[in-house]
Scaffold this motif. Structure first.
Motif, short mmCIF file in Angstrom:
data_model
loop_
_atom_site.label_atom_id
_atom_site.label_comp_id
_atom_site.label_asym_id
_atom_site.label_seq_id
_atom_site.Cartn_x
_atom_site.Cartn_y
_atom_site.Cartn_z
N ILE A 176 0.84 -1.19 0.00
CA ILE A 176 0.00 0.00 0.00
C ILE A 176 0.88 1.24 0.00
CG2 ILE A 176 -1.72 1.33 1.29
CD1 ILE A 176 -2.76 -1.36 2.38
N GLY A 177 0.63 2.14 -0.95
CA GLY A 177 1.27 3.45 -0.97
C GLY A 177 0.40 4.39 -0.16
N ASP A 178 0.90 4.81 1.00
CA ASP A 178 0.09 5.56 1.95
C ASP A 178 0.50 7.03 1.98
OD1 ASP A 178 -1.67 6.16 4.03
OD2 ASP A 178 -0.27 5.50 5.59
N GLY A 179 -0.38 7.89 1.50
CA GLY A 179 -0.11 9.32 1.52
C GLY A 179 -0.47 9.99 0.21
N PRO A 214 3.44 8.83 -2.60
CA PRO A 214 3.55 7.54 -3.28
C PRO A 214 2.23 7.21 -3.97
CG PRO A 214 3.24 7.19 -0.94
CD PRO A 214 3.33 8.68 -1.14
N HIS A 215 2.04 7.75 -5.17
CA HIS A 215 0.72 7.88 -5.78
C HIS A 215 0.26 6.66 -6.55
CE1 HIS A 215 -2.46 9.82 -8.29
NE2 HIS A 215 -2.56 10.61 -7.24
N THR A 216 1.19 5.84 -7.02
CA THR A 216 0.80 4.72 -7.89
C THR A 216 1.82 3.60 -7.77
OG1 THR A 216 0.34 4.08 -10.19
CG2 THR A 216 1.98 5.81 -9.85
N GLY A 228 5.40 5.13 -7.93
CA GLY A 228 5.36 6.45 -8.54
C GLY A 228 5.42 7.51 -7.46
N ASP A 229 6.63 8.00 -7.20
CA ASP A 229 6.87 9.01 -6.17
C ASP A 229 6.63 10.38 -6.79
OD1 ASP A 229 7.74 10.32 -3.89
OD2 ASP A 229 9.87 9.87 -4.20
N ARG A 230 5.36 10.73 -6.92
CA ARG A 230 4.98 11.86 -7.75
C ARG A 230 5.60 13.18 -7.32
NH1 ARG A 230 -1.30 13.16 -8.91
NH2 ARG A 230 -1.23 14.14 -6.86
#
Length: 335
Positions: A176-179, A214-216, A228-230
């Motif tokens: 899980i990308g949390d934030g 951490p969007h995707t 994906g660290d947007r």
């Protein structure tokens, strides 16, 4: 080789691939946009949509949209939608469960995973008791698992704050990308297939292993986890234990990443401009998840107001994009 060394070694390759990415801008005419492919019942419209992906059948498209608007607060429509290859709506569920739909993922068994990226705001009581959670549904819409506490924002092993993305590895482990920027979290979490917390890594920052939205998430055929660290204009690549491997900046500022069975990487960027990420433009970029080479791009047709966040590609290479601000779904086919 140290993490820092990997970043330095990758810098030269990044510069070379950036040059290639600029050169392939001319290939944008390789695809044409198909409007109005997706068909909804009369009176029902697509809302702001960050989440879109492909079913296990390779042709059907799953969408997690915001109930015809910017969120699902007070709505009684179902935001989880499945369309067949012709664009016909064949399934919908999840009404009344979410605040602001965000990520969607289909696991190897066809189960549907989604994340609710907001919670109570202290103003609207209709938001109370909802949000900041990840859900697992059967393909028919039966709720199978819930992670996080309803309406509770936190940074512990059983709470999230604006979870953006979910990915289930072939082993069944859950990432899980949390934030989602601002004062939310900036971390990755790993759970076992039965929902048991295993570990977390990352914090807000710019160093290898740090995050700013951490969007995707996506995974290649080797089992490497692409994040994906947007907010940092990069893709970070990890092994499944959270060990940093390398970063790529040649694809732009990632809102959505999709990697197909042939390790073709598709990425959407709806925020890059001369100020936010100099040298890059809004649109979609296509390349290799194996070596990071960029092979094609599809510039956003509306550079001023483009908002395409989600991306997926079916078994035939047809690309699907979902828009947030533009509130639309699009289909891109090769000329």
């Amino acid at each position: 080789m140290s993490s820092a060394s990997r970043v330095r070694v990758g810098a030269a390759a990044v510069a070379a691939v950036i040059a290639l990415s600029q050169a392939v801008d001319a290939q944008h005419d390789a695809y044409r946009t198909v409007e109005n492919h997706f068909k909804l019942p009369d009176g029902r419209k697509i809302g702001s949509t960050a989440g879109i992906t492909i079913d296990r059948d390779g042709t059907s498209v799953w969408v997690f949209e915001r109930c015809g608007g910017q969120n699902c607060v007070g709505s009684n429509v179902a935001p989880i939608l499945k369309f067949d290859g012709s664009g016909t709506l064949v399934k919908s569920f999840g009404a009344g469960m979410f605040v602001r739909p965000h990520g969607i993922h289909i696991d190897r068994d066809g189960n549907v995973w989604v994340s609710d990226g907001e919670g109570p705001d202290g103003k609207d009581p209709q938001r109370n008791g909802k949000g900041h959670q990840v859900f697992k549904f059967s393909p028919d819409g039966k709720l199978l698992m819930t992670l996080g506490k309803a309406g509770v924002a936190g940074d512990g092993p059983d709470t999230f704050n604006a979870p953006s993305a979910i990915l289930v590895a072939p082993s069944g482990d859950i990432f899980i990308g949390d934030g989602h920027g601002g004062n939310t979290n900036a971390r990755m979490l790993k759970f076992s297939k039965d929902g048991r917390f295993i570990k977390t890594w990352g914090k807000k920052g710019t160093a290898p292993g740090d995050f700013e939205t951490p969007h995707t998430l996506a995974m290649d055929s080797r089992g490497r986890l692409f994040v994906g660290d947007r907010g940092n204009n990069r893709i970070q690549i990890f092994d499944q234990d959270g060990k940093f491997l390398e970063e790529w900046k040649q694809f732009g500022r990632p809102s959505g990443i999709f990697i197909d069975r042939n390790d073709i990487l598709y990425l959407t960027d709806h925020q890059s401009d001369a100020k936010t990420n100099p040298g890059f433009k809004k649109g979609m970029t296509i390349g290799s998840a194996r070596d990071g080479k960029v092979t094609a791009s599809i510039p956003d047709p509306d550079q001023m107001n483009g908002s395409q966040e989600g991306i997926a590609a079916d078994a035939k290479g047809v690309i699907y994009g979902s828009l947030t601000g533009g509130m639309a779904l699009k289909r891109y086919v090769k000329n």
